[in-house]
Design an enzyme around this catalytic site. Structure first.
Site, PDB file in Angstrom:
ATOM      1  N   ASN A 134      -2.225  13.010  -3.509  1.00 24.62           N
ATOM      2  CA  ASN A 134      -3.333  13.534  -4.311  1.00 24.62           C
ATOM      3  C   ASN A 134      -3.706  14.960  -3.908  1.00 24.62           C
ATOM      4  O   ASN A 134      -3.951  15.812  -4.757  1.00 24.62           O
ATOM      5  CB  ASN A 134      -4.562  12.633  -4.166  1.00 24.62           C
ATOM      6  CG  ASN A 134      -4.493  11.403  -5.058  1.00 24.62           C
ATOM      7  OD1 ASN A 134      -3.877  11.437  -6.117  1.00 24.62           O
ATOM      8  ND2 ASN A 134      -5.109  10.318  -4.626  1.00 24.62           N
TER       9      ASN A 134
ATOM     10  N   ASP B 221      -2.182   9.527 -10.264  1.00 23.25           N
ATOM     11  CA  ASP B 221      -2.298   8.465 -11.264  1.00 23.25           C
ATOM     12  C   ASP B 221      -0.934   8.052 -11.808  1.00 23.25           C
ATOM     13  O   ASP B 221      -0.680   6.866 -12.048  1.00 23.25           O
ATOM     14  CB  ASP B 221      -3.199   8.925 -12.417  1.00 23.25           C
ATOM     15  CG  ASP B 221      -4.667   9.020 -12.012  1.00 23.25           C
ATOM     16  OD1 ASP B 221      -5.014   8.503 -10.925  1.00 23.25           O
ATOM     17  OD2 ASP B 221      -5.457   9.598 -12.783  1.00 23.25           O
TER      18      ASP B 221
ATOM     19  N   GLU C  92      -5.130   2.299  -3.729  1.00 17.24           N
ATOM     20  CA  GLU C  92      -3.671   2.324  -3.814  1.00 17.24           C
ATOM     21  C   GLU C  92      -3.075   1.041  -3.259  1.00 17.24           C
ATOM     22  O   GLU C  92      -1.890   1.004  -2.898  1.00 17.24           O
ATOM     23  CB  GLU C  92      -3.110   3.540  -3.065  1.00 17.24           C
ATOM     24  CG  GLU C  92      -3.345   3.543  -1.575  1.00 17.24           C
ATOM     25  CD  GLU C  92      -4.643   4.228  -1.152  1.00 17.24           C
ATOM     26  OE1 GLU C  92      -4.716   4.645   0.013  1.00 17.24           O
ATOM     27  OE2 GLU C  92      -5.561   4.367  -1.982  1.00 17.24           O
TER      28      GLU C  92
ATOM     29  N   ASP D  49       0.861  -1.179   0.000  1.00 17.95           N
ATOM     30  CA  ASP D  49       0.000   0.000   0.000  1.00 17.95           C
ATOM     31  C   ASP D  49       0.899   1.231   0.000  1.00 17.95           C
ATOM     32  O   ASP D  49       1.912   1.280   0.704  1.00 17.95           O
ATOM     33  CB  ASP D  49      -0.902  -0.006   1.244  1.00 17.95           C
ATOM     34  CG  ASP D  49      -1.858   1.163   1.268  1.00 17.95           C
ATOM     35  OD1 ASP D  49      -2.975   0.996   0.746  1.00 17.95           O
ATOM     36  OD2 ASP D  49      -1.480   2.227   1.783  1.00 17.95           O
TER      37      ASP D  49
END
Length: 469
Positions: free
Chosen positions: A349, A358, A384, A341
């Site tokens: 973000n 992304d 993620e 993770d």
């Protein structure tokens, strides 16, 4: 009377096979139809004439009279019709009567083999006398036709046959799928325009047919009467096997490199419907299915692949993962699973925007697939979160693989709005346990992953069997 009529009508297939056998044995099939229905109709016509003779004269031998007009006898109409038809085709009377004698023998063979003993002699006499009437009527028809009428009929028949040939040649050339005619020796007998184009031989309809003997096209025509390996080496094995076998049809899918492109083909084999043994080879029809296969591959990719990262999607990961688990259980082989993770991904973000987020996900997926083996199963199972199933891998080997992944990802640089950014991952590693399914293994790996998070992130945590109960 009824018994003989029933015997003849119930055994038309037997009669057809018997006359075919006589014709092949004595080479009459060189000049006769190749198709089964033409032989069936000839037997059917003769049987109808014999049954009509039975109805008109009974089982008594039909007699021959000096003043009889055979050309007006409805019983012998079939013989006269056949005489006109064969004479128009250029068949001479000796050849026609020779074959007709074998038709007579065919009916006599049937009576000898399948009729009651006490009826054999009268039935055979009836057949012989009936065929005498047929032969007299057809001979009269043959010799009473004037030469001028005969020539005109031959010319008309030739025009008809020429048009028939051109019609079927046009049909053959117009067929959009490549078609190859292969003779009994496995040599190319003919091919249509689409087949010639497939091989890069011709771009003009009829060129392979009409160019025979023209020096400018000798090289192109030279492909004819050559073995399969000269022009279709990629289906030579299957075509040869079909040619030597007994199946009437067969279908395969295959692929090959052709003129610098990889092509997929649907190939249909069919045996020639020739009962005369003149054309006893096979027909090969080829359909280019490259576009369809590419679309299928694309749809399969879309159905099994995460669109953003290129990793296996969750559905595909679980499906393939269960297969690997079953294999490991069946053969008692090691299997491990790692789950990773991205640390503080929400902050990435929020700080740099989703486009950069992304890019991070894509870079992570690409790097993991570079490091892991081709036999390892890698997939995106959450926003993620990613996981990998490692077949034939024990816990220590999986830990080392996870460490390689962690280090490589920590060294990645992603372009941000103003400067490059980096990220880290936390990884949990577990080995499969007996009597545990994939969901149990994923759950344990997830617990190990969150231990790594609680211990400060950017690390690998392994858990031995039964560590989580």
């Amino acid at each position: 009377m009824e018994q003989l009529s029933k015997l003849l009508k119930d055994n038309e297939t037997w009669l057809m096979e018997q006359i075919l056998s006589y014709s092949k044995r004595h080479n009459y099939t060189k000049y006769t139809s190749t198709l089964l229905d033409a032989w069936r109709l000839s037997i059917s016509g003769l049987t109808d004439a014999l049954c009509m003779n039975l109805h008109m004269h009974g089982i008594q031998e039909p007699q021959l009279h000096a003043d009889e007009n055979y050309t007006n006898d409805p019983v012998t109409e079939f013989g006269r019709l056949e005489a006109r038809r064969h004479r128009a085709r250029g068949i001479n009377i000796s050849m026609f009567l020779g074959l007709f004698k074998y038709y007579r023998d065919t009916y006599i063979d049937l009576i000898i083999e399948k009729s009651p003993e006490k009826l054999k002699e009268p039935w055979i006499r009836f057949i012989l006398k009936s065929f005498d009437r047929f032969e007299i009527s057809l001979s009269a028809e043959w010799i009473t036709t004037k030469d001028s009428e005969h020539i005109a009929k031959i010319e008309e028949t030739n025009r008809h046959l020429s048009n028939e040939k051109n019609k079927y040649l046009t049909l053959f050339e117009s067929t959009p799928r490549p078609a190859f005619l292969i003779d009994r020796k496995g040599l190319l007998d003919n091919l249509n325009l689409a087949a010639a184009q497939l091989l890069g031989l011709s771009k003009t309809s009829g060129e392979m047919y009409y160019s025979k003997g023209h020096s400018t096209l000798d090289k192109k025509v030279g492909v004819l009467h050559k073995p399969l390996r000269n022009y279709l080496p990629w289906i030579e094995k299957e075509a040869t096997s079909f040619l030597q076998g007994n199946s009437s049809t067969q279908r395969i899918e295959t692929n090959t490199d052709l003129f610098g492109a990889h092509k997929y083909f649907d190939v249909f084999f069919a045996r020639m419907l020739d009962v005369s043994d003149k054309f006893t080879g096979i027909l090969i029809i080829i359909d280019d299915i490259t576009q369809r296969k590419q679309l299928e591959d694309q749809l399969s990719y879309l159905a099994t692949t995460d669109a953003l990262t290129g990793a296996n999607n969750l559905h595909r990961f679980l499906e393939r993962g269960e297969e690997e688990m079953e294999h490991a259980k069946r053969y008692e082989r090691p299997l491990s699973l790692i789950m990773l993770d991205i640390d503080h991904f929400k902050a990435v973000n929020d700080t740099y925007g989703h486009a950069v987020g992304d890019d991070v996900l894509r870079s992570l997926s690409t790097k993991c697939r570079e490091i892991l083996r081709l036999t390892d199963l890698f997939g995106r199972i959450g926003g993620e979160e990613f996981a990998a199933v490692l077949p034939e891998t024990d816990l220590e080997e999986a830990r080392l693989a996870a460490e390689r992944v962690r280090r490589a990802l920590s060294q990645l640089k992603i372009d941000g709005p103003d400067s490059s950014i980096s990220f880290t991952v936390s990884i949990g590693v577990v080995e499969r346990e007996e009597n545990k399914n994939l969901a149990d293994v994923i759950q344990n790996a997830d617990k190990a992953l969150y231990e790594a998070k609680h211990m400060g992130r950017n690390r690998v945590v392994t858990k031995t069997r039964n560590a989580y109960g």
